[in-house]
Design a protein around this motif. Structure first.
Motif, short mmCIF file in Angstrom:
data_model
loop_
_atom_site.label_atom_id
_atom_site.label_comp_id
_atom_site.label_asym_id
_atom_site.label_seq_id
_atom_site.Cartn_x
_atom_site.Cartn_y
_atom_site.Cartn_z
N ASN A 30 0.72 -1.38 0.03
CA ASN A 30 -0.02 0.16 0.29
C ASN A 30 0.98 1.29 -0.01
OD1 ASN A 30 -2.37 1.23 0.32
ND2 ASN A 30 -1.90 2.01 2.31
N LEU A 31 1.98 1.17 0.75
CA LEU A 31 2.67 2.35 0.72
C LEU A 31 3.43 2.54 -0.58
CD1 LEU A 31 4.25 2.17 4.50
CD2 LEU A 31 2.43 3.77 3.67
N HIS A 32 3.87 1.65 -1.09
CA HIS A 32 4.56 1.56 -2.45
C HIS A 32 3.73 2.28 -3.49
CE1 HIS A 32 7.11 0.44 -5.86
NE2 HIS A 32 5.89 0.12 -6.36
N ALA A 33 2.29 1.94 -3.32
CA ALA A 33 1.36 2.46 -4.25
C ALA A 33 0.96 4.16 -4.01
CB ALA A 33 -0.18 2.11 -4.18
N LEU A 34 1.51 4.53 -2.80
CA LEU A 34 1.51 6.07 -2.52
C LEU A 34 2.62 6.53 -2.97
CD1 LEU A 34 -0.14 5.88 1.11
CD2 LEU A 34 -1.32 6.32 -1.06
N THR A 35 3.82 5.97 -2.74
CA THR A 35 5.17 6.72 -3.11
C THR A 35 5.26 6.79 -4.63
OG1 THR A 35 6.20 4.49 -2.97
CG2 THR A 35 6.16 5.88 -1.00
N GLN A 36 4.61 5.88 -5.56
CA GLN A 36 4.42 5.89 -6.80
C GLN A 36 3.98 7.19 -7.26
OE1 GLN A 36 6.91 3.49 -7.38
NE2 GLN A 36 5.97 3.12 -9.44
N LEU A 37 2.88 7.82 -6.54
CA LEU A 37 2.38 8.93 -6.90
C LEU A 37 3.03 10.28 -6.42
CD1 LEU A 37 -1.34 8.05 -5.71
CD2 LEU A 37 -0.56 8.19 -8.15
N GLY A 38 4.34 10.03 -5.89
CA GLY A 38 5.17 11.21 -5.56
C GLY A 38 5.16 11.57 -4.09
N VAL A 114 -9.21 -6.03 1.03
CA VAL A 114 -7.70 -5.43 1.36
C VAL A 114 -6.99 -4.81 0.43
CG1 VAL A 114 -5.40 -6.51 2.13
CG2 VAL A 114 -7.64 -7.90 2.94
N ALA A 115 -6.23 -3.75 0.72
CA ALA A 115 -5.66 -2.76 -0.23
C ALA A 115 -4.85 -3.48 -1.27
CB ALA A 115 -5.07 -1.71 0.52
N ALA A 116 -4.02 -4.41 -0.72
CA ALA A 116 -3.00 -5.14 -1.46
C ALA A 116 -3.45 -6.03 -2.50
CB ALA A 116 -1.82 -6.07 -0.62
N ILE A 117 -4.70 -6.32 -2.22
CA ILE A 117 -5.13 -7.60 -3.32
C ILE A 117 -6.03 -7.02 -4.36
CG2 ILE A 117 -5.08 -9.17 -1.59
CD1 ILE A 117 -8.06 -9.24 -1.59
N ARG A 118 -6.04 -5.63 -4.42
CA ARG A 118 -7.04 -5.04 -5.52
C ARG A 118 -6.38 -5.37 -7.03
NH1 ARG A 118 -6.17 1.01 -4.66
NH2 ARG A 118 -4.11 0.31 -3.79
N GLU A 119 -5.23 -5.96 -7.08
CA GLU A 119 -4.64 -6.23 -8.30
C GLU A 119 -4.16 -7.54 -8.40
OE1 GLU A 119 -2.10 -3.01 -10.05
OE2 GLU A 119 -3.74 -1.71 -9.89
N VAL A 420 -5.23 3.58 5.28
CA VAL A 420 -5.17 4.49 3.89
C VAL A 420 -3.67 4.91 3.49
CG1 VAL A 420 -6.05 5.52 2.13
CG2 VAL A 420 -7.56 4.42 3.77
N SER A 421 -3.39 5.88 4.35
CA SER A 421 -2.24 6.80 4.31
C SER A 421 -1.64 7.20 5.60
CB SER A 421 -2.66 8.15 3.54
OG SER A 421 -1.65 8.84 3.61
N PRO A 422 -0.31 7.32 5.66
CA PRO A 422 0.05 7.68 7.06
C PRO A 422 -0.20 9.08 7.24
CG PRO A 422 1.82 6.79 5.52
CD PRO A 422 0.65 7.04 4.57
N PHE A 423 -0.70 10.12 6.44
CA PHE A 423 -0.98 11.29 6.67
C PHE A 423 -2.58 11.61 6.70
CE2 PHE A 423 2.82 10.75 4.29
CZ PHE A 423 4.01 11.09 5.18
N THR A 424 -2.84 12.44 7.62
CA THR A 424 -4.08 12.99 7.64
C THR A 424 -4.27 14.29 6.97
OG1 THR A 424 -4.21 13.81 10.03
CG2 THR A 424 -4.83 11.48 9.70
N ARG A 425 -3.16 14.99 6.86
CA ARG A 425 -2.97 16.25 6.13
C ARG A 425 -1.60 16.27 5.56
NH1 ARG A 425 -3.82 21.33 9.92
NH2 ARG A 425 -3.48 22.34 8.10
N HIS A 426 -1.46 17.28 4.48
CA HIS A 426 -0.04 17.29 3.81
C HIS A 426 -0.08 18.41 3.20
CE1 HIS A 426 3.32 16.23 1.67
NE2 HIS A 426 3.62 15.15 2.48
N GLU A 427 1.04 19.05 2.95
CA GLU A 427 1.20 20.18 2.18
C GLU A 427 0.85 19.95 0.52
OE1 GLU A 427 4.89 23.57 0.66
OE2 GLU A 427 5.21 21.92 2.18
N GLY A 428 0.07 20.94 0.00
CA GLY A 428 -0.30 20.89 -1.25
C GLY A 428 -1.69 20.39 -1.34
N PHE A 429 -2.33 19.90 -0.27
CA PHE A 429 -3.64 19.27 -0.27
C PHE A 429 -4.71 19.96 0.66
CE2 PHE A 429 -1.06 15.53 -0.84
CZ PHE A 429 -1.35 15.51 -1.92
N GLU A 430 -5.88 20.34 0.12
CA GLU A 430 -7.04 21.14 0.81
C GLU A 430 -7.62 20.31 2.23
OE1 GLU A 430 -7.76 24.15 -0.03
OE2 GLU A 430 -6.68 24.28 -1.93
#
Length: 525
Positions: A30-38, A114-119, A420-430
């Motif tokens: 799951n974290l790999h999928a997020l890092t692929q998005l930058g 399970v997020a990992a088995i979507r593909e 879903v993600s380590p972050f609940t807020r992050h720079e660049g997102f509303e």
């Protein structure tokens, strides 16, 4: 030790070992999928999420692994008949048993279990975690045969006792309900205008006060204040795709110039070889010879097809007389598409209706399943309500070009309790204006501007499927300062809410026997 107790202990120990490894692996996928998005994930954040998932998702994975282990027991019997030795039998059976369970989860449940088995590669990788369980079961079974009797109890009662570990972790880490519910709103009374509606989804009020009501199975009805109903002939609409409570004929909106052009706008599910999506249609509503019909039908927009039925959005709001906004859900199985600006998944689309104009453009991105959208007629601001996963439902104020983060940031967790993600807020997102955790399942959105309910001007009305209520969000300027519950006493899922021209409030209950409710101020004796 009795043979059945040994078998149970070995199976439990193998499932526990499999669950630990599978939880660690699923988090990294799951974290790999997020890092692929930058998205940059530090080792500290990665470690924290991995441990949190192990404590919260691990017990759920233990249940899946245990189901696979039970299947493996039967598979081993068949493999032994093929002449395979004990270790290959245990390894192959454990991998196959887990693969069957994961495949069933992937194919039967509309949302990713399970997020990992979507593909398919993720299914294969997680299935290989069965090798760990197979090896553990083989080693423990060998100790039964060759070990001393006095060690049996220690060897097999300890794994059985360890079942308490995932159970305790699950109870400790599961999301807790709100400590206090908002107070019930007062000063209103409810009447049933119509019942027996089949999965009603939305309504629009005609200038004469009659209502147009969509049913997900593909029907459009005209209902008057007495509850009398007539079906509209939709034979000129393109064939739609319907799946109970998930997708079908959805939103309806009148043209801002309806009294002159008689145009209405509809959203409808479609399915073709590419996948499932939502289309926007426009047609002219006619009444002739005592019958209603729609003709001059045009398909204005079709969302990017996706491989699964869930998370469709499909709500409409006019930005101005010549511009329509349409919400579109994420890719569901491939939720990362909400961050891909080359398609319409997980977006609010801006569709120009001006003469000679064509095409659609991304208005905002990073949405999961926005099923409510409204323009505040006083301020001109656009708001959406959207479903989170498990928790993390949101009310968002839309800024053109804004990215609302899904799935790179979220206050919710996946259905089987992984992050879903380590972050609940992050720079660049509303950031959201309001967050609901646990989920209330917001399925629509309205701003009250009417004459009947004094003091409600500008307040949000949010229908909630899971909470079985309508939330009134009291505003002070742009801020939501408190919330109240309407219709909670009915205990019914609420699909949509609209403010009528006379200031009364209409609400739908969800289901095969849906009701159209009308709320007005309570008469004071």
């Amino acid at each position: 030790m009795r043979s059945w107790l040994r078998t149970v202990s070995i199976t439990l120990a193998a499932a526990l070992a499999t669950a630990v490894v599978a939880s660690l692996l699923q988090t990294q996928i799951n974290l790999h999928a997020l890092t692929q998005l930058g998205l940059e994930v530090s080792w500290q954040a990665r470690a924290a999420v991995t441990l949190e998932d192990l404590a919260r998702f691990g017990p759920v994975m233990f249940g899946f692994s245990l189901a696979g282990g039970v299947l493996a027991l039967g598979l081993q019997t068949g493999l032994r008949r093929l002449g395979l030795s004990a270790l290959p039998c245990a390894l192959i059976a454990s991998v196959a048993g887990l693969a069957i369970v994961l495949a069933l989860l992937r194919s039967v449940i509309p949302m990713p279990a399970v997020a990992a088995i979507r593909e398919v590669p993720g299914v294969a990788l997680l299935s290989l975690c069965g090798l760990v369980g197979g090896y553990v079961s083989h080693v423990l079974a060998g100790r039964v045969v060759h070990g001393a009797r006095r060690h049996d109890r220690a060897a097999y009662l300890v794994p059985a006792c360890l079942v308490l570990l995932p159970l305790a972790l699950f109870l400790l880490m599961r999301p807790m309900p709100e400590r206090s519910q908002p107070p019930a709103a007062a000063g209103y009374q409810t009447t049933i205008v119509a019942n027996g509606l089949q999965w009603p989804w939305s309504l629009a009020e005609l200038p004469d006060g009659r209502l147009l009501i969509t049913e997900m199975a593909g029907r459009l009805k005209v209902i008057d204040h007495a509850g009398e109903r007539v079906d509209v002939d939709l034979s000129k609409l393109p064939e739609g795709y319907h799946r109970e409570r998930v997708i079908g004929l959805m939103d309806i909106a009148l043209s801002p110039d309806y009294e002159n052009d008689h145009r209405i706008y509809l959203t409808q599910g479609y399915r073709d070889p590419r996948g499932v999506g939502v289309r926007l249609m426009r047609g002219a509503l006619n009444f002739a010879g005592g019958e209603w019909s729609i003709d001059q039908v045009e398909v204005l927009f079709e969302s990017t097809p996706k491989p699964s039925d869930g998370n469709n959005g499909g709500r409409l709001a006019f930005l101005d007389p010549h511009t329509l906004l349409m919400t579109v859900g994420d890719g569901s199985v491939r939720r990362e598409e909400a961050q891909n600006r080359s398609n319409s998944l997980g977006k609010v689309m801006r569709i120009s209706l001006a003469p000679g104009a064509s095409g659609a453009a991304v208005y905002t991105s990073g949405h999961r399943n926005p099923q409510g959208i409204v323009r505040d007629t006083v301020t001109g601001a656009i708001y959406v309500s959207e479903h989170g996963p498990r928790g993390g439902d949101e009310l968002n104020w839309l800024r053109p070009g804004g990215n609302y983060g899904w799935p790179l940031v979220s206050h919710g967790i996946d259905y089987p309790f992984a992050r879903v993600s380590p972050f609940t807020r992050h720079e660049g997102f509303e950031d959201p204006e309001v967050i609901w955790s646990p989920s209330i399942a917001p399925s629509g959105l309205a701003v009250y501007q009417g004459a009947l309910f004094k003091g409600w001007q500008g307040d949000f009305l949010v229908p909630a499927l899971r909470e079985r209520s309508v939330r009134r969000l009291v505003r002070d300027g742009d801020r939501v300062v408190r919330q109240e519950l309407l219709l909670g006493e009915r205990g019914e899922r609420i699909r949509d809410v609209k403010v009528a021209g006379d200031g009364s409030i209409y609400a739908f209950t969800d289901g095969v026997d849906g009701k159209l409710l009308r709320l007005v101020p309570k008469e004071i004796p």
